[in-house]
Enzyme design. Sequence first.
Site, PDB file in Angstrom:
ATOM      1  N   ASP A  97       0.619  -1.305   0.044  1.00  0.00           N
ATOM      2  CA  ASP A  97       0.021  -0.148   0.075  1.00  0.00           C
ATOM      3  C   ASP A  97       0.921   1.157   0.012  1.00  0.00           C
ATOM      4  O   ASP A  97       0.401   2.291   0.218  1.00  0.00           O
ATOM      5  CB  ASP A  97      -1.023   0.011   1.287  1.00  0.00           C
ATOM      6  CG  ASP A  97      -0.105  -0.056   2.733  1.00  0.00           C
ATOM      7  OD1 ASP A  97       1.039   0.074   2.357  1.00  0.00           O
ATOM      8  OD2 ASP A  97      -0.668  -0.413   3.632  1.00  0.00           O
ATOM      9  N   GLU A 119      -0.530  -9.011  -1.438  1.00  0.00           N
ATOM     10  CA  GLU A 119      -0.986  -8.391  -0.292  1.00  0.00           C
ATOM     11  C   GLU A 119      -2.299  -7.521  -0.446  1.00  0.00           C
ATOM     12  O   GLU A 119      -2.347  -6.356  -0.303  1.00  0.00           O
ATOM     13  CB  GLU A 119      -0.041  -7.534   0.751  1.00  0.00           C
ATOM     14  CG  GLU A 119      -0.600  -7.555   2.029  1.00  0.00           C
ATOM     15  CD  GLU A 119       0.452  -6.661   2.922  1.00  0.00           C
ATOM     16  OE1 GLU A 119       0.394  -5.505   2.682  1.00  0.00           O
ATOM     17  OE2 GLU A 119       1.050  -7.305   3.739  1.00  0.00           O
ATOM     18  N   GLU A 133      -2.437   4.998   2.830  1.00  0.00           N
ATOM     19  CA  GLU A 133      -2.489   3.767   2.363  1.00  0.00           C
ATOM     20  C   GLU A 133      -3.693   3.173   1.766  1.00  0.00           C
ATOM     21  O   GLU A 133      -3.850   2.250   1.123  1.00  0.00           O
ATOM     22  CB  GLU A 133      -1.776   2.778   3.444  1.00  0.00           C
ATOM     23  CG  GLU A 133      -0.044   3.029   3.474  1.00  0.00           C
ATOM     24  CD  GLU A 133       0.067   4.407   4.599  1.00  0.00           C
ATOM     25  OE1 GLU A 133      -0.888   5.052   5.005  1.00  0.00           O
ATOM     26  OE2 GLU A 133       1.333   4.637   4.572  1.00  0.00           O
ATOM     27  N   HIS A 210       5.469   5.457  13.177  1.00  0.00           N
ATOM     28  CA  HIS A 210       5.720   6.269  11.974  1.00  0.00           C
ATOM     29  C   HIS A 210       4.696   6.775  11.096  1.00  0.00           C
ATOM     30  O   HIS A 210       4.727   7.506  10.209  1.00  0.00           O
ATOM     31  CB  HIS A 210       6.680   5.346  10.798  1.00  0.00           C
ATOM     32  CG  HIS A 210       5.973   4.280  10.361  1.00  0.00           C
ATOM     33  ND1 HIS A 210       5.833   3.127  10.836  1.00  0.00           N
ATOM     34  CD2 HIS A 210       5.386   4.215   9.133  1.00  0.00           C
ATOM     35  CE1 HIS A 210       5.135   2.326   9.897  1.00  0.00           C
ATOM     36  NE2 HIS A 210       5.189   3.073   8.699  1.00  0.00           N
ATOM     37  N   ARG A 212       1.774   8.292   9.221  1.00  0.00           N
ATOM     38  CA  ARG A 212       1.334   9.969   8.693  1.00  0.00           C
ATOM     39  C   ARG A 212       0.293  10.396   9.596  1.00  0.00           C
ATOM     40  O   ARG A 212       0.242  11.472  10.006  1.00  0.00           O
ATOM     41  CB  ARG A 212       1.005  10.129   7.307  1.00  0.00           C
ATOM     42  CG  ARG A 212       2.216  10.528   6.608  1.00  0.00           C
ATOM     43  CD  ARG A 212       1.941  10.233   4.951  1.00  0.00           C
ATOM     44  NE  ARG A 212       3.364  10.101   4.149  1.00  0.00           N
ATOM     45  CZ  ARG A 212       4.024  10.812   3.796  1.00  0.00           C
ATOM     46  NH1 ARG A 212       3.784  12.124   3.818  1.00  0.00           N
ATOM     47  NH2 ARG A 212       5.198  10.648   3.171  1.00  0.00           N
ATOM     48  N   HIS A 243      12.176   5.503  13.592  1.00  0.00           N
ATOM     49  CA  HIS A 243      12.123   5.708  12.092  1.00  0.00           C
ATOM     50  C   HIS A 243      12.912   6.842  11.666  1.00  0.00           C
ATOM     51  O   HIS A 243      12.840   7.807  12.502  1.00  0.00           O
ATOM     52  CB  HIS A 243      10.738   5.902  11.588  1.00  0.00           C
ATOM     53  CG  HIS A 243      10.304   5.674  10.175  1.00  0.00           C
ATOM     54  ND1 HIS A 243      10.557   6.493   9.288  1.00  0.00           N
ATOM     55  CD2 HIS A 243       9.619   4.845   9.536  1.00  0.00           C
ATOM     56  CE1 HIS A 243       9.974   6.385   8.128  1.00  0.00           C
ATOM     57  NE2 HIS A 243       9.567   4.992   8.160  1.00  0.00           N
TER      58      HIS A 243
HETATM   59  C1  UD1 Z   1       6.430   4.937   3.885  1.00  0.00           C
HETATM   60  C2  UD1 Z   1       5.016   4.593   3.329  1.00  0.00           C
HETATM   61  C3  UD1 Z   1       4.253   3.920   4.521  1.00  0.00           C
HETATM   62  C4  UD1 Z   1       5.132   2.716   5.133  1.00  0.00           C
HETATM   63  C5  UD1 Z   1       6.419   3.347   5.609  1.00  0.00           C
HETATM   64  C6  UD1 Z   1       7.298   2.185   5.959  1.00  0.00           C
HETATM   65  C7  UD1 Z   1       3.804   5.985   1.856  1.00  0.00           C
HETATM   66  C8  UD1 Z   1       3.191   7.102   1.373  1.00  0.00           C
HETATM   67  N1  UD1 Z   1       4.169   5.815   2.978  1.00  0.00           N
HETATM   68  O1  UD1 Z   1       6.212   5.868   4.868  1.00  0.00           O
HETATM   69  O2  UD1 Z   1       3.032   3.323   3.908  1.00  0.00           O
HETATM   70  O3  UD1 Z   1       4.423   2.266   6.353  1.00  0.00           O
HETATM   71  O4  UD1 Z   1       6.995   3.722   4.271  1.00  0.00           O
HETATM   72  O5  UD1 Z   1       8.225   2.646   6.923  1.00  0.00           O
HETATM   73  O6  UD1 Z   1       4.356   5.431   0.672  1.00  0.00           O
HETATM   74  N2  UD1 Z   1      13.561   8.772   5.735  1.00  0.00           N
HETATM   75  C9  UD1 Z   1      15.181   8.409   5.379  1.00  0.00           C
HETATM   76  N3  UD1 Z   1      15.727   7.223   5.174  1.00  0.00           N
HETATM   77  C10 UD1 Z   1      14.980   6.277   4.737  1.00  0.00           C
HETATM   78  C11 UD1 Z   1      13.489   6.206   4.855  1.00  0.00           C
HETATM   79  C12 UD1 Z   1      12.882   7.625   5.188  1.00  0.00           C
HETATM   80  O7  UD1 Z   1      15.617   9.779   5.865  1.00  0.00           O
HETATM   81  O8  UD1 Z   1      15.521   5.307   4.500  1.00  0.00           O
HETATM   82  C13 UD1 Z   1      12.873   9.879   6.018  1.00  0.00           C
HETATM   83  C14 UD1 Z   1      13.223  10.968   4.719  1.00  0.00           C
HETATM   84  O9  UD1 Z   1      13.320  12.093   5.382  1.00  0.00           O
HETATM   85  C15 UD1 Z   1      11.706  10.643   4.022  1.00  0.00           C
HETATM   86  C16 UD1 Z   1      10.671  10.523   5.284  1.00  0.00           C
HETATM   87  O10 UD1 Z   1      11.568   9.735   6.150  1.00  0.00           O
HETATM   88  O11 UD1 Z   1      11.383  12.188   3.316  1.00  0.00           O
HETATM   89  C17 UD1 Z   1       9.430   9.751   4.840  1.00  0.00           C
HETATM   90  O12 UD1 Z   1       9.623   8.919   4.055  1.00  0.00           O
HETATM   91  P1  UD1 Z   1       8.256   8.176   3.294  1.00  0.00           P
HETATM   92  O13 UD1 Z   1       8.633   7.073   2.481  1.00  0.00           O
HETATM   93  O14 UD1 Z   1       7.674   9.552   2.558  1.00  0.00           O
HETATM   94  O15 UD1 Z   1       7.154   8.015   4.388  1.00  0.00           O
HETATM   95  P2  UD1 Z   1       7.046   6.916   5.337  1.00  0.00           P
HETATM   96  O16 UD1 Z   1       6.590   7.504   6.534  1.00  0.00           O
HETATM   97  O17 UD1 Z   1       8.535   6.301   5.594  1.00  0.00           O
HETATM   98  N1  UDP Z   2      11.556  -3.603  10.670  1.00  0.00           N
HETATM   99  C1  UDP Z   2      12.813  -3.555  10.546  1.00  0.00           C
HETATM  100  N2  UDP Z   2      13.665  -2.833  11.360  1.00  0.00           N
HETATM  101  C2  UDP Z   2      13.032  -2.036  12.178  1.00  0.00           C
HETATM  102  C3  UDP Z   2      11.898  -1.792  12.366  1.00  0.00           C
HETATM  103  C4  UDP Z   2      10.658  -2.760  11.534  1.00  0.00           C
HETATM  104  O1  UDP Z   2      13.432  -4.359   9.731  1.00  0.00           O
HETATM  105  O2  UDP Z   2      13.800  -1.220  12.976  1.00  0.00           O
HETATM  106  C5  UDP Z   2      10.599  -4.430   9.953  1.00  0.00           C
HETATM  107  C6  UDP Z   2       9.470  -5.605  10.335  1.00  0.00           C
HETATM  108  O3  UDP Z   2       9.975  -6.555  10.583  1.00  0.00           O
HETATM  109  C7  UDP Z   2       8.599  -5.396   9.213  1.00  0.00           C
HETATM  110  C8  UDP Z   2       8.668  -4.121   8.465  1.00  0.00           C
HETATM  111  O4  UDP Z   2      10.078  -3.664   8.899  1.00  0.00           O
HETATM  112  O5  UDP Z   2       8.754  -6.431   8.449  1.00  0.00           O
HETATM  113  C9  UDP Z   2       7.550  -3.120   8.985  1.00  0.00           C
HETATM  114  O6  UDP Z   2       7.880  -1.932   8.231  1.00  0.00           O
HETATM  115  P1  UDP Z   2       7.171  -0.520   8.714  1.00  0.00           P
HETATM  116  O7  UDP Z   2       6.780  -0.818  10.155  1.00  0.00           O
HETATM  117  O8  UDP Z   2       8.431   0.410   8.568  1.00  0.00           O
HETATM  118  O9  UDP Z   2       6.063  -0.261   7.733  1.00  0.00           O
HETATM  119  P2  UDP Z   2       4.491  -0.906   7.583  1.00  0.00           P
HETATM  120  O10 UDP Z   2       4.363  -2.378   7.763  1.00  0.00           O
HETATM  121  O11 UDP Z   2       3.786  -0.069   8.690  1.00  0.00           O
HETATM  122  O12 UDP Z   2       4.134  -0.469   6.202  1.00  0.00           O
END
Ligand code: UD1
Ligand code: UDP
Length: 382
Positions: A97, A119, A133, A210, A212, A243
């Site tokens: 998602d 999924e 999502e 994490h 939104r 995160h």
């Molecule tokens: C995204 C997904 C969410 C998922 C989550 C898993 C969308 C809209 N959101 O949310 O569904 O649950 O990933 O974790 O697709 N950042 C870093 N390094 C990284 C990752 C993130 O610095 O490796 C920071 C950056 O500033 C980035 C911000 O996190 O701009 C947000 O990342 P983004 O992918 O937009 O949203 P998530 O909240 O991570």
């Molecule tokens: N996970 C990880 N390291 C962490 C936290 C979570 O590898 O520090 C893994 C966890 O085992 C799961 C996945 O990340 O498989 C979940 O991702 P996240 O919570 O970022 O996203 P969501 O599932 O909510 O989309």
Amino acid sequence: MKKIAVIFGTRPDTIKLATVISELKKENDCFEVLTIASAQHRQMLDQVLEVFELKPDNDLNIMKPNQTLASITKDTIQELDDIFVKEKPDMVVVQGDTTTTFLGALAAFYRQIPVGHVEAGLRTYDKLNPFPEEVNRMLTSCITKLHFAPTATAKKALIKENNKKGDIFVTGNTVIDALEVAVRENFVFSVDKVNDIVAQNKRIALVTMHRRENWGEPMKNAAKAIKSLAVQYPDINFIFPVHLNPVVRNAVNPILSKLTNVFLIEPLDYLDFVNLMSRCFLIFTDSGGVQEEGPHFGIPILVFRKVTERPEAVKCGTVKLVGLNKSKIVKTAKNLIDNEEEYRKMASAVNPYGDGLASKRIVTIIKNYFGMGEELIEEFKL
Ligand code: UD1
Ligand code: UDP
């Protein structure tokens, strides 16, 4: 030979596609596999790529600090189209998602390439929870040809939305496929601090957050609840891999950084994380994937959400929605920590999400779609 493009970009979609990619690659007389990372995440994606020894054929490298949904969309869609024009895949596979998921499906639709959605069918029917999502999933389902539903509940939702019954398959969730190979006894963590905390032999509560829709006050409320619990229970170590999103760090760190039994650490790599999960006694999270992994270990999970698109583990009793109200979170957690009977009721290992064979089923279904496999057995048409 059919070319299958697999698209991912964040931590969870990559974890859940890793085993699908490896199963597809085993069928090298049928499939050429083209892996495309949007890199919507960078460091957290790289952690997963390393653990699963994946090297994307294309890496769009789009992540920016504090990126917006619009910027992810703008930076990804044209690049995917360029790759599709050049590579002409016969099918595009996406997972879950995230915005990368939806964009992969949309770019494929624009070129009339059939989409397989791993999924599929998880729903809250509340467009703002989880945001964005829920809508990403619904839009992806509109486009999808092969729906790989993890559970019968997800299949029912897809049928209710008038998707063709014959295009929907109950496969289990690939998250369980990955878990089966990841968790080991006597695991040594790659982070010294985690080894040290585990060696203290205190009870461990694991925390992640994490989403939104929880940014701002709701996230601060949850952090304050953890603070209150940490003060009341000095005998419990709280480990919180935070995160990398600066919005999350700014909300959580000021509230929790000074407590001696709360450890704010960097995101763990997948192997460290699931092995730590297997050793903890309680989980607090707003994550989707963690709600699926926790029940496998029989660990009670208190979920920082109003609704969940994963009702199966709630029904089984391992997962409880506690929302984002500080006193409700503290009260529910205390009841579990102080009351053995309550804890025991929640701590039953169940696995509504699969048997570890989801990726194999998905690949069989794709083969069958291209007329390469045997007739599908009834199990796939549940
Ligand atoms: C995204 C997904 C969410 C998922 C989550 C898993 C969308 C809209 N959101 O949310 O569904 O649950 O990933 O974790 O697709 N950042 C870093 N390094 C990284 C990752 C993130 O610095 O490796 C920071 C950056 O500033 C980035 C911000 O996190 O701009 C947000 O990342 P983004 O992918 O937009 O949203 P998530 O909240 O991570
Ligand atoms: N996970 C990880 N390291 C962490 C936290 C979570 O590898 O520090 C893994 C966890 O085992 C799961 C996945 O990340 O498989 C979940 O991702 P996240 O919570 O970022 O996203 P969501 O599932 O909510 O989309």
